[in-house]
Design a protein around this motif. Structure first.
Motif, PDB file in Angstrom:
ATOM      1  N   CYS A  52       0.720  -1.536   0.107  1.00 13.28           N
ATOM      2  CA  CYS A  52       0.131   0.100  -0.045  1.00 13.28           C
ATOM      3  C   CYS A  52       0.969   1.324  -0.139  1.00 13.28           C
ATOM      4  CB  CYS A  52      -0.881  -0.118   1.233  1.00 13.28           C
ATOM      5  SG  CYS A  52      -1.695   1.580   1.600  1.00 13.28           S
ATOM      6  N   ASP A  53       0.427   2.321  -0.903  1.00  9.92           N
ATOM      7  CA  ASP A  53       1.324   3.458  -0.812  1.00  9.92           C
ATOM      8  C   ASP A  53       1.551   4.364   0.564  1.00  9.92           C
ATOM      9  OD1 ASP A  53       1.594   2.783  -3.561  1.00  9.92           O
ATOM     10  OD2 ASP A  53       0.009   3.945  -4.221  1.00  9.92           O
ATOM     11  N   VAL A  54       0.537   4.007   1.330  1.00 16.47           N
ATOM     12  CA  VAL A  54       0.448   4.934   2.643  1.00 16.47           C
ATOM     13  C   VAL A  54       0.977   3.717   3.759  1.00 16.47           C
ATOM     14  CG1 VAL A  54      -0.824   6.877   1.926  1.00 16.47           C
ATOM     15  CG2 VAL A  54      -1.766   5.039   2.771  1.00 16.47           C
ATOM     16  N   ALA A  57      -2.867  -0.578   3.885  1.00 14.16           N
ATOM     17  CA  ALA A  57      -3.804  -1.448   3.178  1.00 14.16           C
ATOM     18  C   ALA A  57      -5.116  -0.555   3.127  1.00 14.16           C
ATOM     19  CB  ALA A  57      -4.118  -2.846   3.961  1.00 14.16           C
ATOM     20  N   CYS A  58      -4.810   0.704   2.701  1.00 12.90           N
ATOM     21  CA  CYS A  58      -6.034   1.989   2.894  1.00 12.90           C
ATOM     22  C   CYS A  58      -7.121   1.460   1.887  1.00 12.90           C
ATOM     23  CB  CYS A  58      -5.501   3.075   2.320  1.00 12.90           C
ATOM     24  SG  CYS A  58      -5.045   3.153   0.639  1.00 12.90           S
ATOM     25  N   GLY A  59      -6.791   0.498   1.023  1.00 11.38           N
ATOM     26  CA  GLY A  59      -7.966   0.169  -0.035  1.00 11.38           C
ATOM     27  C   GLY A  59      -8.472   0.916  -1.178  1.00 11.38           C
ATOM     28  N   CYS A  61      -5.488   3.660  -2.481  1.00 10.06           N
ATOM     29  CA  CYS A  61      -4.290   3.838  -3.230  1.00 10.06           C
ATOM     30  C   CYS A  61      -4.277   3.010  -4.624  1.00 10.06           C
ATOM     31  CB  CYS A  61      -3.363   4.280  -2.568  1.00 10.06           C
ATOM     32  SG  CYS A  61      -2.440   2.313  -2.183  1.00 10.06           S
ATOM     33  N   CYS A  64      -3.130  -0.610  -3.910  1.00 10.12           N
ATOM     34  CA  CYS A  64      -4.362  -1.083  -3.073  1.00 10.12           C
ATOM     35  C   CYS A  64      -5.305  -1.517  -4.034  1.00 10.12           C
ATOM     36  CB  CYS A  64      -5.128  -0.523  -2.047  1.00 10.12           C
ATOM     37  SG  CYS A  64      -3.925  -0.448  -0.506  1.00 10.12           S
TER      38      CYS A  64
END
Ligand SMILES: [Zn+2]
Length: 312
Positions: A52-54, A57-59, A61, A64
């Motif tokens: 995940c880019d942040v 696992a933000c969902g 980006c 994700c």
């Protein structure tokens, strides 16, 4: 999207994994423990989080989204099958030479890291394992490996020594209940802290089997019918009940033994019945041709003798 925070009933594994971030992930993590204790979904959550880019696992980006579509080029999941070394010149996909020659030798496509997951590390064949070991001895900066195995002992000591073992255990009933929504204490007991058999206990086969066993305990004719029914169910027949899950015939028969034990537990002759079922289960996994009909024959003969012996 699943995250590591969602890991239920696996405190040690959860704590260990939460300590690793992209900068300090060991070259090889070995997730080990009984089937149905969440190893695979934890491995996926771990990889998602680290791709995940942040880092959460933000969902949402781009990374994700690729992971969720199963299209992330830096997450290579091998099939749940034997892994061969592959042809020297033109290795087939998902062989070790394919991995090394067409993936590992390049830097990742998107980010800093690439993850390679083997859901059945015990099925990496000998030659393939030797080739992979060389890579693990001098791991590339940009690739991380995750092995999943039901028992650490299934891996050679040389492989074990290259990795960090992440232990998964049978979960407390309360965690199983939280994950599945199952509240029936009998089913929770039969699950024994693993989700592996959950699809079985949700199927009509469980209810059919249980009903037939209960009837068999109450009348000799029904016991004979139960034996006949069991013999009529071959592997193909069984698998029709679970389109999603591939239980082996042995596993189903093992569950049959578990339900027999459960039903025996309230019977006045439970000790004798337990002995009979244990004897049956003990010999079940020996791979001897023609053994199965003999074992079931003996099982039902003995059950008949104990359940319906004449009272005088
Ligand atoms: Zn993300």
């Amino acid at each position: 999207m699943k995250t590591l925070v969602d890991m239920k009933g696996q405190k040690i594994a959860g704590e260990m994994l939460s300590r690793y971030h992209s900068g300090n992930i060991p070259p090889l993590l070995i997730f080990h423990g009984p089937d149905g204790t969440g190893k695979w979904s934890a491995a996926e959550a771990f990889v998602h989080q680290n791709l995940c880019d942040v880092g959460t696992a933000c969902g949402s980006c781009p990374s994700c989204r690729k992971v969720m579509r199963g299209e992330h080029a830096d997450f290579i999941q091998f099939p749940e099958a034997k892994t061969a070394i592959g042809d020297e010149e033109d290795p087939a996909p998902f062989t070790i030479r394919w991995l090394l020659q067409t993936r590992i030798c390049f830097t990742p496509f998107d980010g800093e890291l690439r993850f390679v997951l083997f859901p059945r590390a015990d099925l990496i064949l000998n030659e393939a394992e030797t080739a992979l070991l060389k890579t693990l001895e001098e791991p590339p900066d940009h690739s991380r490996f995750i092995f999943i195995v039901s028992d650490l002992e299934l891996l050679k000591p040389t492989v074990q020594s290259r990795g960090i073992a992440i232990p998964f255990q049978r979960m407390p009933d309360i965690s199983v209940s939280e994950i599945t929504g199952e509240t029936n204490p009998e089913i929770l007991e039969l699950l024994g802290g693993s989700l592996h058999l959950y699809p079985f206990f949700q199927s009509s086969l469980y209810h059919e089997m249980k009903e037939k066993i209960q009837e068999g305990f109450s009348h000799p004719m029904s016991l004979l019918e139960l034996e006949k029914w069991l013999h009529s169910q071959d592997k193909k027949h069984f698998s029709e009940y679970f389109p999603e899950k591939d239980y082996s015939y042995d596993e189903i028969i093992d569950i049959f033994g578990m339900i027999l034990l459960k039903e025996s537990s309230t019977h006045p002759s439970r000790n004798e019945l337990n002995e009979i079922v244990f004897d049956f289960k003990k010999n079940l996994h020996r791979d001897v041709p023609g053994l199965f009909p003999y074992l079931t024959g003996r099982l039902f003969h003995n059950l008949m003798a104990v359940l319906f012996r004449s009272k005088n």
